[in-house]
Design a protein around this motif. Sequence first.
Motif, PDB file in Angstrom:
ATOM      1  N   VAL A  49       0.847  -1.190   0.000  1.00  0.00           N
ATOM      2  CA  VAL A  49       0.000   0.000   0.000  1.00  0.00           C
ATOM      3  C   VAL A  49       0.884   1.240   0.000  1.00  0.00           C
ATOM      4  CG1 VAL A  49      -1.770   1.305   1.236  1.00  0.00           C
ATOM      5  CG2 VAL A  49      -1.829  -1.207   1.252  1.00  0.00           C
ATOM      6  N   PHE A  50       0.687   2.101  -1.003  1.00  0.00           N
ATOM      7  CA  PHE A  50       1.327   3.415  -1.016  1.00  0.00           C
ATOM      8  C   PHE A  50       0.307   4.421  -0.495  1.00  0.00           C
ATOM      9  CE2 PHE A  50       3.962   1.194  -4.087  1.00  0.00           C
ATOM     10  CZ  PHE A  50       5.237   1.659  -3.782  1.00  0.00           C
ATOM     11  N   ALA A  51       0.609   5.025   0.652  1.00  0.00           N
ATOM     12  CA  ALA A  51      -0.340   5.937   1.286  1.00  0.00           C
ATOM     13  C   ALA A  51       0.271   7.322   1.445  1.00  0.00           C
ATOM     14  CB  ALA A  51      -0.760   5.396   2.655  1.00  0.00           C
ATOM     15  N   GLY A  52      -0.502   8.337   1.069  1.00  0.00           N
ATOM     16  CA  GLY A  52      -0.084   9.711   1.282  1.00  0.00           C
ATOM     17  C   GLY A  52      -0.570  10.216   2.627  1.00  0.00           C
ATOM     18  N   LYS A  53      -0.327  11.500   2.883  1.00  0.00           N
ATOM     19  CA  LYS A  53      -0.645  12.047   4.204  1.00  0.00           C
ATOM     20  C   LYS A  53      -2.043  12.651   4.297  1.00  0.00           C
ATOM     21  CE  LYS A  53       1.662  16.509   3.263  1.00  0.00           C
ATOM     22  NZ  LYS A  53       2.146  16.230   1.904  1.00  0.00           N
ATOM     23  N   GLY A  54      -2.816  12.585   3.205  1.00  0.00           N
ATOM     24  CA  GLY A  54      -4.178  13.106   3.222  1.00  0.00           C
ATOM     25  C   GLY A  54      -5.193  12.029   3.557  1.00  0.00           C
ATOM     26  N   ASN A  55      -6.471  12.361   3.396  1.00  0.00           N
ATOM     27  CA  ASN A  55      -7.520  11.384   3.711  1.00  0.00           C
ATOM     28  C   ASN A  55      -7.528  10.206   2.743  1.00  0.00           C
ATOM     29  OD1 ASN A  55      -8.399  12.649   6.001  1.00  0.00           O
ATOM     30  ND2 ASN A  55     -10.085  13.734   5.007  1.00  0.00           N
ATOM     31  N   ASN A  56      -7.031  10.419   1.514  1.00  0.00           N
ATOM     32  CA  ASN A  56      -6.898   9.291   0.596  1.00  0.00           C
ATOM     33  C   ASN A  56      -5.902   8.283   1.159  1.00  0.00           C
ATOM     34  OD1 ASN A  56      -5.418   8.201  -2.232  1.00  0.00           O
ATOM     35  ND2 ASN A  56      -7.647   8.360  -2.322  1.00  0.00           N
ATOM     36  N   GLY A  57      -4.817   8.802   1.728  1.00  0.00           N
ATOM     37  CA  GLY A  57      -3.864   7.927   2.404  1.00  0.00           C
ATOM     38  C   GLY A  57      -4.496   7.248   3.604  1.00  0.00           C
ATOM     39  N   GLY A  58      -5.372   7.987   4.311  1.00  0.00           N
ATOM     40  CA  GLY A  58      -6.091   7.390   5.436  1.00  0.00           C
ATOM     41  C   GLY A  58      -6.948   6.219   5.003  1.00  0.00           C
ATOM     42  N   ASP A  59      -7.596   6.355   3.827  1.00  0.00           N
ATOM     43  CA  ASP A  59      -8.364   5.232   3.274  1.00  0.00           C
ATOM     44  C   ASP A  59      -7.451   4.028   3.061  1.00  0.00           C
ATOM     45  OD1 ASP A  59     -10.630   6.854   3.160  1.00  0.00           O
ATOM     46  OD2 ASP A  59     -10.337   7.375   1.049  1.00  0.00           O
ATOM     47  N   GLY A  60      -6.270   4.296   2.486  1.00  0.00           N
ATOM     48  CA  GLY A  60      -5.323   3.213   2.224  1.00  0.00           C
ATOM     49  C   GLY A  60      -4.840   2.541   3.495  1.00  0.00           C
ATOM     50  N   LEU A  61      -4.624   3.330   4.546  1.00  0.00           N
ATOM     51  CA  LEU A  61      -4.192   2.764   5.823  1.00  0.00           C
ATOM     52  C   LEU A  61      -5.298   1.920   6.452  1.00  0.00           C
ATOM     53  CD1 LEU A  61      -2.314   5.871   7.289  1.00  0.00           C
ATOM     54  CD2 LEU A  61      -1.314   3.856   6.187  1.00  0.00           C
ATOM     55  N   ALA A  62      -6.542   2.388   6.327  1.00  0.00           N
ATOM     56  CA  ALA A  62      -7.670   1.609   6.858  1.00  0.00           C
ATOM     57  C   ALA A  62      -7.818   0.289   6.103  1.00  0.00           C
ATOM     58  CB  ALA A  62      -8.957   2.430   6.767  1.00  0.00           C
ATOM     59  N   VAL A  63      -7.610   0.324   4.786  1.00  0.00           N
ATOM     60  CA  VAL A  63      -7.632  -0.914   3.999  1.00  0.00           C
ATOM     61  C   VAL A  63      -6.531  -1.857   4.482  1.00  0.00           C
ATOM     62  CG1 VAL A  63      -7.358  -1.928   1.709  1.00  0.00           C
ATOM     63  CG2 VAL A  63      -8.549   0.234   1.949  1.00  0.00           C
ATOM     64  N   TYR A  77       4.017   1.731   2.469  1.00  0.00           N
ATOM     65  CA  TYR A  77       4.951   2.829   2.246  1.00  0.00           C
ATOM     66  C   TYR A  77       4.189   4.131   2.474  1.00  0.00           C
ATOM     67  CZ  TYR A  77       8.298  -0.435   0.219  1.00  0.00           C
ATOM     68  OH  TYR A  77       9.192  -1.468   0.038  1.00  0.00           O
ATOM     69  N   PHE A  78       4.502   4.798   3.589  1.00  0.00           N
ATOM     70  CA  PHE A  78       3.862   6.079   3.886  1.00  0.00           C
ATOM     71  C   PHE A  78       4.733   7.173   3.281  1.00  0.00           C
ATOM     72  CE2 PHE A  78       2.703   9.861   6.157  1.00  0.00           C
ATOM     73  CZ  PHE A  78       1.332   9.729   6.353  1.00  0.00           C
ATOM     74  N   VAL A  79       4.166   7.912   2.336  1.00  0.00           N
ATOM     75  CA  VAL A  79       4.937   8.892   1.568  1.00  0.00           C
ATOM     76  C   VAL A  79       4.639  10.303   2.077  1.00  0.00           C
ATOM     77  CG1 VAL A  79       5.450   9.791  -0.728  1.00  0.00           C
ATOM     78  CG2 VAL A  79       4.854   7.367  -0.434  1.00  0.00           C
ATOM     79  N   GLY A  80       5.682  10.994   2.516  1.00  0.00           N
ATOM     80  CA  GLY A  80       5.516  12.352   3.019  1.00  0.00           C
ATOM     81  C   GLY A  80       5.762  12.431   4.513  1.00  0.00           C
ATOM     82  N   ASP A  81       5.625  13.628   5.046  1.00  0.00           N
ATOM     83  CA  ASP A  81       5.860  13.891   6.468  1.00  0.00           C
ATOM     84  C   ASP A  81       4.643  13.471   7.281  1.00  0.00           C
ATOM     85  OD1 ASP A  81       6.449  14.850   8.968  1.00  0.00           O
ATOM     86  OD2 ASP A  81       6.908  16.899   8.316  1.00  0.00           O
ATOM     87  N   PHE A  82       4.785  12.406   8.082  1.00  0.00           N
ATOM     88  CA  PHE A  82       3.629  11.915   8.844  1.00  0.00           C
ATOM     89  C   PHE A  82       3.158  12.933   9.885  1.00  0.00           C
ATOM     90  CE2 PHE A  82       7.299  10.324  11.219  1.00  0.00           C
ATOM     91  CZ  PHE A  82       6.983  10.658  12.525  1.00  0.00           C
ATOM     92  N   ASN A  83       4.022  13.888  10.242  1.00  0.00           N
ATOM     93  CA  ASN A  83       3.607  14.934  11.183  1.00  0.00           C
ATOM     94  C   ASN A  83       2.582  15.887  10.568  1.00  0.00           C
ATOM     95  OD1 ASN A  83       5.285  14.294  13.502  1.00  0.00           O
ATOM     96  ND2 ASN A  83       7.032  14.894  12.215  1.00  0.00           N
ATOM     97  N   LYS A  84       2.471  15.853   9.235  1.00  0.00           N
ATOM     98  CA  LYS A  84       1.522  16.724   8.542  1.00  0.00           C
ATOM     99  C   LYS A  84       0.294  15.957   8.047  1.00  0.00           C
ATOM    100  CE  LYS A  84       5.091  19.981   7.027  1.00  0.00           C
ATOM    101  NZ  LYS A  84       5.755  20.640   5.867  1.00  0.00           N
ATOM    102  N   ALA A  85       0.124  14.752   8.541  1.00  0.00           N
ATOM    103  CA  ALA A  85      -1.025  13.941   8.126  1.00  0.00           C
ATOM    104  C   ALA A  85      -2.325  14.556   8.625  1.00  0.00           C
ATOM    105  CB  ALA A  85      -0.883  12.520   8.657  1.00  0.00           C
TER     106      ALA A  85
END
Length: 491
Positions: A49-63, A77-85
């Motif tokens: 799973v490639f997940a970004g720091k936005g809500n789309n990434g949140g969907d991917g993390l929930a999956v 693979y979490f892409v970007g600064d997780f502090n800005k999620a």
Amino acid sequence: MDIVTTAQMKAIEADAIEKKGVPSLLLMENAAYGVKKEVLKFSPKSVIVFAGKGNNGGDGLAVSRQLMAMGINVKIYFVGDFNKATPDCNKNLNYLKAYKANIHYITDNINLIDVSDADLIIDALIGTGLNRQLSPLYSEIVNIINTSGKTVISVDCPTGVNSDTGEDYGIAVNSDVTITFHLPKVGILLYPANSHIKKLVVSNIGIPYISKNNIFTLDKKSAKELLPQRVENSNKGTYGKALFISGCDTMAGAAIINAKSAYKCGCGLVNICSTRHVIGVAHCTIPEAVTTLNSDIPKALDGKNAIAIGSGLGISDNSRKMLEYVIENSKAPLVIDADGLNILSENTDLLKKLKVNCVITPHLKEMSRLTNVPVNEIANNMQQVALDFAKKYNIVAVLKSAHTVIANPNGKICINTTGTSAMSKGGSGDSLTGVITGLIAQGLKPFDSACLGTYLNGKSGEIAEKKLSSYSVMATDISDCICDAINDILA
């Protein structure tokens, strides 16, 4: 089915969360469940799973969590600064940390990425809302996904495409399946964005849909609702009289295809108004058609329920005079196509002389001539260009492309998704003009006729392709398959 822009979808979600009290995490969990259902159809043992720091990434993390709960090996693979999620993305990230998920954080070094052991890749990097080129990091990750040879599922929208305009900015994820939520987004139905989607699935995330939107696409059910009804106690006059002022000595076939498609979609009587040569061809190829010489247009116009002009008409002083006369004197709804549009591009103010409803059917180059806007700019903003032109001249604009946009001056837009590359042949547009005109003649409103006509013509092309191959379909084959397309709707 209605379609939404990115802003409209955000407003729908905000209404559900802020006014209706639906928890945002519940919507995210429902979205993840919809993705999980599609993932399981491929029976993967290992998923990346490639997940970004936005809500789309949140969907991917929930999956990811839902798949882990089923015993599937998941690497994230979490892409970007997780502090800005975003808050919901961060919560799902923390849930995964608590379960000691296999998470790798990517901020700049793509050498850490290894997809070789995956059966399937989930793209949850950005989703909707992109309006610029991807950053170098994201572009490199998209390239890794596209060259992996793995099955790819995109969440809501393939990374790299504009979910409003359909642009792809040079590189985007090529998804085998894209699961979009609640309603389709405008841009993913348009090209080039749609070329990055092999299969589109619309997943219900638990938001009741009440109001109708101004942007929609026809499906089998809604097409059937528009189809003119046949009654037992009827005659040819019941189903309207259509006139085609089309064809010239070097393009006789355009008039024949017009007439054939109008008859095939149910029109009661068809009149071809053209040169002696075209009329001679018509008598041999479509004996059902009535004919009138184009030197007697006033007589031909009389008593018609729908009139079309332009297909294969040729560009000459005589055709210019015919178009101007028809625009000024037609008492029935008018369809202008092909050379009619090319002549019109010399003086679009002619449209201001219309006394009746009108439909125009330009492809991208013809619309470019009508608007003096470059083709590439039109292709990247089809719905707005079509709508602006429709409003300016109070007409229905059918802007033809792989997925055609139909715009009504009242603001409604239909995006047609039927059709195939097999229809990329001369005469396909003549068939479309025939169907739209034939439907108007049967009493359907011009905008509805344009929507249903485009759907039917595209579906006919799809059926012809199945019978003949994507290489061998001709415009007459499209006309021949209109009956099959109608039967498909009625089935």
